[in-house]
Design a protein around this motif. Structure first.
Motif, PDB file in Angstrom:
ATOM      1  N   SER A 168       0.882  -1.154   0.089  1.00  0.00           N
ATOM      2  CA  SER A 168       0.044  -0.133   0.068  1.00  0.00           C
ATOM      3  C   SER A 168       0.695   1.211  -0.114  1.00  0.00           C
ATOM      4  CB  SER A 168      -1.102  -0.045   1.331  1.00  0.00           C
ATOM      5  OG  SER A 168      -0.114  -0.053   2.502  1.00  0.00           O
ATOM      6  N   VAL A 173      -3.233  -3.512   6.172  1.00  0.00           N
ATOM      7  CA  VAL A 173      -2.574  -1.962   5.575  1.00  0.00           C
ATOM      8  C   VAL A 173      -1.717  -1.594   6.720  1.00  0.00           C
ATOM      9  CG1 VAL A 173      -4.439  -0.770   6.677  1.00  0.00           C
ATOM     10  CG2 VAL A 173      -3.167   0.338   4.601  1.00  0.00           C
ATOM     11  N   GLU A 216      -4.697  -6.220  -1.650  1.00  0.00           N
ATOM     12  CA  GLU A 216      -5.581  -5.471  -2.451  1.00  0.00           C
ATOM     13  C   GLU A 216      -5.387  -5.192  -3.822  1.00  0.00           C
ATOM     14  OE1 GLU A 216      -5.968  -1.769  -0.279  1.00  0.00           O
ATOM     15  OE2 GLU A 216      -7.356  -2.931   1.350  1.00  0.00           O
ATOM     16  N   ARG A 266      -5.164   4.099   7.422  1.00  0.00           N
ATOM     17  CA  ARG A 266      -5.489   4.250   5.981  1.00  0.00           C
ATOM     18  C   ARG A 266      -5.491   5.956   5.886  1.00  0.00           C
ATOM     19  NH1 ARG A 266      -6.915   0.550   2.772  1.00  0.00           N
ATOM     20  NH2 ARG A 266      -7.610  -1.429   3.717  1.00  0.00           N
TER      21      ARG A 266
END
Length: 447
Positions: A115, A404, A148, A447
């Motif tokens: 990420s 994440v 993801e 996030r």
């Protein structure tokens, strides 16, 4: 030695997550593509890895030497004993001295690496090379190298967890073979436990979460938990598999003497990585552990015969016996590298060339990380090691999904386990709900 030391990796998760957070702020998506180099021209790559033992360092050098023989125009500077923190700092800084290719023992941080853009998405490289990862790597290894939709890592050998047992103690107790279900396991563990006053002459199994590899994720792996739903929210409070795993472990703790008695016994036992490990000495008759334990146990010259088998499965899932928890080492290409095509050639060779993977596995004594290598006749191993090869290839074997914020959710689950087994937490359902809320909050903040 294992491809990683799970307990140490978990304890380092918060520190690494914090440093990776800095990387996330420094990178806005993928860095400008560095895949414009000509891999057929003379070049030098820098490869950082974490192995440090002399035999392991030699094995890595031999692996790279094999690559250089097949790619005479690409030279590789190999740097060992590099921690994730050092790797992360270099990936963030970039520059001519930064690594082009890295490997890490910490699979739980793949979500962060992907990420943040620290490592490039490898799917375009696989597609260009005509290699299907789904048909190349075991299912669980495929899962822990992507996040993801981004495959920023690739497996580089693996670890499979199974059950070690004292065959001599089994025979003395009249037990014909290793237990296949958890109810059978509980009965065997109790039968193998021989008390001595307020302690034990022999303990059938050390169930406590501090008992070396008996972590929450290793237990829960046999119950096939989901951990997250499609929206990325924690399912530990709603997935029956999670509650069942916690209940099983607590029942083992209570039936084998209780938390405090077990902890007193454990405090006097040998170190996990030393020759006086309690399984080696016969103080514990069964041990949940990885494939590396076999060699370590044999080197200690135990006074009994060692047996190896898969871990038990829930009674209502007996048809899944043979599965296990899988993790391992990962490799990736730095987003800051301007030699990504050449770097891909190195990564492709180390992780998909069957002979290269087999040779490295033979030298390091970890599980091969491709389906072809798992079946190679060139593998050399003690016959008992095949149990771990079969676990790695089993379609129902599981791993911990990427997140994440790395392994922070595993730390939360583990802390819940500590509280529940010790009796500090009385209401498991309430504890699971609270932990799930904390996991969701931590992820939202990340996030």
């Amino acid at each position: 030695m294992p491809a990683r030391i799970p307990e140490a990796a978990r304890k380092a998760a918060f520190a690494l997550t914090a440093s990776l957070a800095l990387l996330a702020t420094a990178c806005t998506g993928q860095a400008p593509s560095g895949a414009g180099d000509d891999a057929s021209k003379e070049t030098t790559l820098t490869f950082w890895h974490a192995w440090s033992a002399p035999g392991e360092v030699k094995a890595v050098k031999d692996l790279v030497a094999g690559f250089e023989r097949t790619h005479p125009g690409i030279h590789v500077d190999v740097v060992g004993n590099m921690t994730d923190d050092k790797i992360n700092q270099a990936l963030r800084a970039g520059g001519s001295k930064a690594p082009d290719v890295v490997s890490s023992f910490t699979t739980s941080n793949v979500g962060r690496f992907c990420s943040s853009g620290a490592l490039v998405d490898l799917d375009p490289f696989f597609e260009k090379a005509g290699i299907d990862p789904e048909a190349t790597f075991p299912k669980a290894m495929n899962e822990y190298t992507r996040f993801e939709g981004d495959r920023c890592a690739v497996p580089l050998l693996g670890d499979a967890y199974g059950l070690y047992y004292n065959r001599t103690a089994f025979e003395k107790a009249g037990i014909s073979g290793p237990p296949k279900t958890w109810s059978e396991f509980e009965a065997v563990a109790k039968k193998l436990t021989i008390p001595r006053g307020d302690t034990y002459r022999q303990l059938g199994f050390m169930p406590n979460y501090h008992g070396w590899e008996t972590t929450t994720e290793h237990y829960l792996g046999q119950f096939s938990p989901t951990y997250f739903d499609r929206d990325g929210r924690s399912t530990i409070a709603t997935d029956p598999a999670v509650e069942a795993g916690f209940v099983l472990q607590k029942r083992l703790v209570d039936s084998l003497g209780g938390y405090r008695k077990l902890e007193r016994y454990r405090a006097g036992l040998g170190d996990e990585w030393g020759t006086e490990h309690p399984f080696h000495t016969g103080q514990v008759a069964m041990q949940l552990d990885g494939e590396w334990r076999l060699g370590m146990a044999l080197d200690s010259e135990p006074a009994f015969e060692i047996g190896v088998a898969p871990l038990p499965v829930p009674d209502d899932r007996a048809d899944r016996y043979g599965k296990g928890y899988i993790t391992g080492t990962i490799a990736g290409i730095a987003a800051t590298s301007r030699k990504q095509n050449a770097a891909w050639e190195l990564v492709k060779y180390m992780t998909t060339d069957t002979d290269a993977v087999v040779g490295f596995s033979n030298a390091i004594h970890n599980v091969p990380s491709t389906l072809a290598a798992l079946k190679s006749p060139k593998l050399t191993y003690d016959p008992r090691f095949k149990t771990f090869l079969d676990i790695a290839a089993h379609p129902d074997s599981t791993t911990s999904p990427a997140s994440v914020n790395g392994g922070v959710y595993l730390t939360t689950v583990q802390q819940l386990g500590y509280d529940y087994e010790s009796g500090r937490l009385k209401d498991l359902k309430a504890g699971l709900k609270k932990a799930a809320a904390q996991i969701d909050t931590d992820i939202a903040q990340a996030r």
